[in-house]
Structures are given as structure tokens and as C-alpha cells.
Design a protein around this motif. Structure first.
Motif, PDB file in Angstrom:
ATOM      1  N   GLU A   6       0.826  -1.206   0.000  1.00  0.00           N
ATOM      2  CA  GLU A   6       0.000   0.000   0.000  1.00  0.00           C
ATOM      3  C   GLU A   6       0.862   1.259   0.000  1.00  0.00           C
ATOM      4  O   GLU A   6       1.983   1.259   0.506  1.00  0.00           O
ATOM      5  CB  GLU A   6      -0.917   0.045   1.236  1.00  0.00           C
ATOM      6  N   SER A  21      -3.162   3.523  -2.880  1.00  0.00           N
ATOM      7  CA  SER A  21      -2.848   2.552  -3.930  1.00  0.00           C
ATOM      8  C   SER A  21      -2.369   1.261  -3.297  1.00  0.00           C
ATOM      9  O   SER A  21      -1.772   1.269  -2.223  1.00  0.00           O
ATOM     10  CB  SER A  21      -1.756   3.097  -4.856  1.00  0.00           C
ATOM     11  N   CYS A  22      -2.624   0.164  -3.982  1.00  0.00           N
ATOM     12  CA  CYS A  22      -2.157  -1.141  -3.547  1.00  0.00           C
ATOM     13  C   CYS A  22      -1.595  -1.863  -4.754  1.00  0.00           C
ATOM     14  O   CYS A  22      -2.344  -2.231  -5.666  1.00  0.00           O
ATOM     15  CB  CYS A  22      -3.296  -1.940  -2.921  1.00  0.00           C
ATOM     16  N   ALA A  23      -0.285  -2.046  -4.765  1.00  0.00           N
ATOM     17  CA  ALA A  23       0.373  -2.743  -5.862  1.00  0.00           C
ATOM     18  C   ALA A  23       0.443  -4.225  -5.549  1.00  0.00           C
ATOM     19  O   ALA A  23       0.959  -4.616  -4.502  1.00  0.00           O
ATOM     20  CB  ALA A  23       1.769  -2.178  -6.077  1.00  0.00           C
ATOM     21  N   SER A  25       1.557  -8.158  -6.592  1.00  0.00           N
ATOM     22  CA  SER A  25       2.513  -8.941  -7.367  1.00  0.00           C
ATOM     23  C   SER A  25       2.508 -10.371  -6.877  1.00  0.00           C
ATOM     24  O   SER A  25       1.986 -10.674  -5.805  1.00  0.00           O
ATOM     25  CB  SER A  25       3.923  -8.352  -7.266  1.00  0.00           C
ATOM     26  N   GLN A  72      -9.665  -0.236  -9.920  1.00  0.00           N
ATOM     27  CA  GLN A  72      -8.441  -0.934 -10.282  1.00  0.00           C
ATOM     28  C   GLN A  72      -7.933  -0.374 -11.602  1.00  0.00           C
ATOM     29  O   GLN A  72      -8.698   0.217 -12.364  1.00  0.00           O
ATOM     30  CB  GLN A  72      -8.699  -2.430 -10.413  1.00  0.00           C
ATOM     31  N   ASP A  73      -6.660  -0.567 -11.887  1.00  0.00           N
ATOM     32  CA  ASP A  73      -6.139  -0.093 -13.155  1.00  0.00           C
ATOM     33  C   ASP A  73      -6.481  -1.094 -14.264  1.00  0.00           C
ATOM     34  O   ASP A  73      -6.989  -2.173 -14.011  1.00  0.00           O
ATOM     35  CB  ASP A  73      -4.635   0.160 -13.068  1.00  0.00           C
ATOM     36  N   THR A  77      -3.276  -4.681 -11.876  1.00  0.00           N
ATOM     37  CA  THR A  77      -2.169  -4.928 -10.961  1.00  0.00           C
ATOM     38  C   THR A  77      -2.144  -3.948  -9.809  1.00  0.00           C
ATOM     39  O   THR A  77      -1.349  -4.099  -8.887  1.00  0.00           O
ATOM     40  CB  THR A  77      -0.825  -4.866 -11.707  1.00  0.00           C
ATOM     41  N   THR A  78      -2.984  -2.933  -9.881  1.00  0.00           N
ATOM     42  CA  THR A  78      -3.036  -1.931  -8.824  1.00  0.00           C
ATOM     43  C   THR A  78      -4.478  -1.653  -8.438  1.00  0.00           C
ATOM     44  O   THR A  78      -5.332  -1.443  -9.294  1.00  0.00           O
ATOM     45  CB  THR A  78      -2.362  -0.620  -9.251  1.00  0.00           C
ATOM     46  N   TYR A  80      -7.039   0.785  -6.090  1.00  0.00           N
ATOM     47  CA  TYR A  80      -7.077   2.142  -5.552  1.00  0.00           C
ATOM     48  C   TYR A  80      -8.252   2.313  -4.583  1.00  0.00           C
ATOM     49  O   TYR A  80      -9.252   1.604  -4.664  1.00  0.00           O
ATOM     50  CB  TYR A  80      -7.239   3.166  -6.678  1.00  0.00           C
ATOM     51  N   CYS A  96      -4.730  -3.211   2.421  1.00  0.00           N
ATOM     52  CA  CYS A  96      -5.210  -3.854   1.214  1.00  0.00           C
ATOM     53  C   CYS A  96      -5.213  -5.361   1.459  1.00  0.00           C
ATOM     54  O   CYS A  96      -4.333  -5.880   2.157  1.00  0.00           O
ATOM     55  CB  CYS A  96      -4.261  -3.491   0.080  1.00  0.00           C
TER      56      CYS A  96
END
Length: 125
Positions: A6, A21-23, A25, A72-73, A77-78, A80, A96
Motif C-alpha cells: 500500500e 494505492s495497492c500494488a 505482485s 483498479q487499473d 495490478t493496482t 485504488y 489492502c
């Protein structure tokens, strides 16, 4: 290894806005349930918003409905969380989280398997 990171927390005055934001992976979460939770000192962790990443359908807690938006994007992958009209009672650590999409539809923290480290949001009056 699933990782959620986050960012975007900070300090704002009441009425202000922040975007978290939350990336993600370690996996392709196109069919996951992704959510935002928050925890204030001395209180239990509570769900804020979540969404079905495959369809984009989102749902919210009553306390943030109409003020917060989860999204989300395009490449998923991200995650929000747009937070508007912030109130002092929104002050908390925000997390997140991810779960299999079959568990989507609720904001119960126990249904989510993966968690980020959190980002602090402080709203002053």
C-alpha cells in the motif's frame, strides 16, 4: 509469493481527499476479490470496500458509501481507494487485502488471505 504493497496515506484536514494505492505482485488477480480494510488504535479491523476484479462490481461499508470509491487499473495490478470528504473518524491504518473471488460479497476480514503492511491515514478536524 503474493505481495500487496500500500501507499498514499498521509495527514489531511477534514473535508480533504486522499487516494490510496495497492500494488499487487506474485499472482494474476483477475479473478480475485480485492478489498480495503482499516483499523484504528484499540479497535478491530473493519472492511471499507471490496470489489470483484473480474467484473469491477464493488461494494462498500455504510460508513464510507458515497465518499469512497474503490477501483483498479486496466491491467489489474493496482487497486485504488479514492477517499473524499474525509472525516476525523476515518483516521486509521488502511490495509489492502486479497481473497479468491468466490469469497467476495462481504467485508469480513477473516475471508481474506493476503494482506499488505498498511498505510496510515490521519484526518484532523
Amino acid at each position: 509469493q503474493v505481495q500487496l504493497v500500500e501507499s498514499g496515506g498521509g495527514s489531511v484536514q477534514a473535508g480533504g481527499s486522499l487516494r490510496l494505492s495497492c500494488a499487487a505482485s506474485g499472482y494474476t488477480y483477475s479473478s480475485y476479490c480485492m478489498g480495503w480494510f482499516r483499523q484504528a488504535p484499540g479497535k478491530e479491523r473493519k472492511g471499507v470496500a471490496a470489489m470483484y476484479t473480474s467484473s469491477g462490481i464493488a461494494y462498500y461499508s455504510e460508513s464510507v458509501e458515497g465518499r469512497f470509491t474503490i477501483s483498479q487499473d486496466n491491467v489489474k495490478t493496482t487497486l485504488y481507494l479514492q477517499m473524499n470528504s474525509l472525516k476525523p473518524e476515518d483516521t486509521a491504518m488502511y490495509y489492502c487485502a486479497a481473497a479468491p473471488e468466490s469469497r467476495c460479497g462481504n467485508l469480513n476480514a477473516g475471508f481474506f488471505d493476503y494482506w499488505g503492511q498498511g498505510t496510515q491515514v490521519t484526518v484532523s478536524s
